[in-house]
Design an enzyme around this catalytic site. Sequence first.
Site, short mmCIF file in Angstrom:
data_model
loop_
_atom_site.label_atom_id
_atom_site.label_comp_id
_atom_site.label_asym_id
_atom_site.label_seq_id
_atom_site.Cartn_x
_atom_site.Cartn_y
_atom_site.Cartn_z
N ASP A 85 0.82 -1.08 -0.29
CA ASP A 85 -0.04 0.14 -0.28
C ASP A 85 0.61 0.87 -0.40
O ASP A 85 1.98 1.50 0.40
CB ASP A 85 -1.15 0.17 1.38
CG ASP A 85 -1.72 -1.15 1.33
OD1 ASP A 85 -2.17 -1.94 0.41
OD2 ASP A 85 -2.91 -1.28 2.15
N HIS A 140 3.47 -2.78 3.17
CA HIS A 140 3.91 -0.77 2.54
C HIS A 140 5.15 -0.35 2.14
O HIS A 140 6.21 -1.38 2.45
CB HIS A 140 3.65 -0.16 3.92
CG HIS A 140 2.02 -0.06 3.99
ND1 HIS A 140 2.42 -1.17 5.23
CD2 HIS A 140 1.35 0.24 4.15
CE1 HIS A 140 0.83 -0.54 6.19
NE2 HIS A 140 0.56 -0.22 5.47
#
Length: 314
Positions: free
Chosen positions: A124, A277
């Site tokens: 992400d 991430h």
Amino acid sequence: MKRVILSALTLVLILLSSILIKDIVVAKSSGVGDKWIAFNQSESPLGGEAAKTNEQEKPEKTEDTEKEQPADKEPKDDTDQQAQNDQQETTEPDEQAPHAETPDQGTDQEEQATEKKIVYLTFDDGPNENTEGILELLDRYDAKATFFMLEPNMKTYSTVIQDMVAAGHSIGMHGVSHDVKKIYQSKDSVVGEMKQGQATLQELTGVTSDLIRVPYGSVPNMTPAYRQAVNDAGFRLWDWDIDSEDWRFLSPAYVPNVMKQLEDYQYHETPRVILMHDKKTTLASLDRLLQQLTEQGYEMKAIDQEMEPVTFRG
């Protein structure tokens, strides 16, 4: 005179003998003799003397006899041990009953034996300066991943997105603002941000993606009305079921955290979707994670748009 006395004594002795013989015959015929023989120590009218006689009649214990008594017990022990062994052999299959070869369970075992170990790596908040390094490591391990990206970052790192597509990774939208107060103002704001990212992604890559992941996951901000709105817009909302917590650890500690969750994972009917991430600290230990996943036989695949999404239950 002496002869008369002697004759009289002889006659008396004969009479006494005949009387005595008669008494013995009567006693034997009435069973008194048998009862006398059957008396035990406590019943004997002679008490201790009769007991002594009975003890003398019993076989005396010798050292050989005493040594033989434990030997008599050994066969019993062997028998008992054999019985215990038999009982164990009977119990063990019961303990393994869940794995017994019944038709249904046998089929399940065959499916489990042939089932591939698959994980879906997702990243992400990119793309950014760390994403290219992530792509290089994924390529080294022949691993595929899915990137949920923010629209402003797409414009800044457009060439990185093109590299993602060329390498066979999946791409999706993560919104525009990544601000709870902005994106979750209404159902229209959620749909609006995702459509903006979708349009930019299509412009840069020519790919139209329906994959979305909202910031911080769908719970608690995605109400039923919000979910219905993104569904009506044609988006497929994805969450995750394994959180690496790389955002919290900011260290190599996220690697064992992922592996432990995979070890304890029980929901085999749903995909194993791992949240990560595009962070510098994530990249620093990504090689270690990919190596451990490979060693444990996991295949790392990208989410496709036909899969049933993994979403939180609100």
